[in-house]
Scaffold this active site. Structure first.
Site, PDB file in Angstrom:
ATOM      1  CB  ILE A  66      -0.975  -0.018   1.217  1.00  0.00           C
ATOM      2  CG1 ILE A  66      -1.984   1.133   1.150  1.00  0.00           C
ATOM      3  CG2 ILE A  66      -0.233  -0.074   2.525  1.00  0.00           C
ATOM      4  CD1 ILE A  66      -3.131   1.034   2.162  1.00  0.00           C
ATOM      5  CB  CYS A  67       1.144   4.097   0.914  1.00  0.00           C
ATOM      6  SG  CYS A  67       1.463   5.864   1.126  1.00  0.00           S
ATOM      7  CB  ALA A  68       5.522   5.025  -0.881  1.00  0.00           C
ATOM      8  N   GLY A  73      -2.879  -0.912  -2.470  1.00  0.00           N
ATOM      9  CA  GLY A  73      -3.746   0.153  -1.983  1.00  0.00           C
ATOM     10  C   GLY A  73      -3.118   1.510  -2.225  1.00  0.00           C
TER      11      GLY A  73
END
Length: 190
Positions: free
Chosen positions: A106-108, A157
């Site tokens: 998720i994210c980075a 995500g």
């Protein structure tokens, strides 16, 4: 019993690491919170919250456990970079991918950690807006129109605001729809 490893490192985004741990444990999944990129069990996350992991990565790997059913890689900066710079963590994720286990990021982290693991190969994915350029080779399959993307054995995500939906997709995949419904109702989700 299903099993999962959730990595955490100095600079990880707290909500992206701990939401999966919480929901997976509510679902009856045996979760190991594993500190990567450090020799200490305690990490300081992106918003200065100290988290005590269950294991260091070295201790977890030396315990000769079977591969878990899932690995979860939170984002946050420099947390994603700290995980990406730990060759043992990258090798572990690569092994999970090669064995068809569930790889969740998720994210980075989809753009910073996963390119070196093969997990994005041929898959649709998402990440924190603006980070996708770090995975330039995979831009054709990048999606920015959903909080999470589930493609085969890969769940990605977008960021902290998607942590609940991302985590629940992992629960649904590992524990089934009935358990996911119970976790959702029991935790009063939206």
């Amino acid at each position: 019993m299903k099993t999962a490893v959730v990595f955490i490192a100095d600079g990880s985004e707290e909500i992206e690491a701990l939401t999966p741990v919480d929901y997976l444990r509510r679902a009856g999944v045996d979760v190991a919170l594993v500190a990567a990129g450090t020799s200490a069990r305690t990490v300081v996350c992106s918003h200065k919250v100290s988290v005590n992991a269950d294991f260091t990565l070295e201790a977890y790997l030396s315990s000769n456990r079977e591969l878990p059913d899932a690995v979860v890689v939170p984002g946050g900066m420099p947390g994603a970079e700290n995980i990406a710079s730990d060759t043992r963590a990258v090798s572990f994720i690569s092994e999970m991918q090669r064995n068809g286990r569930l790889v969740c990021s998720i994210c980075a982290s989809p753009a910073v950690v996963l390119p070196a693991t093969g997990a994005l190969d041929g898959k649709a994915w998402t990440c924190y807006p603006g980070m996708e350029a770090r995975a330039e080779k995979y831009l054709g399959s990048h999606r920015n129109d959903a909080p999470f993307v589930h493609d085969g054995n890969l769940i990605t995500g977008r960021g902290p605001g998607a942590a609940e939906e991302f985590s629940m997709e992992i629960v649904r995949t590992l524990a089934g729809e009935e358990i996911a419904r119970k976790v959702k109702e029991g935790s009063l989700q939206r």
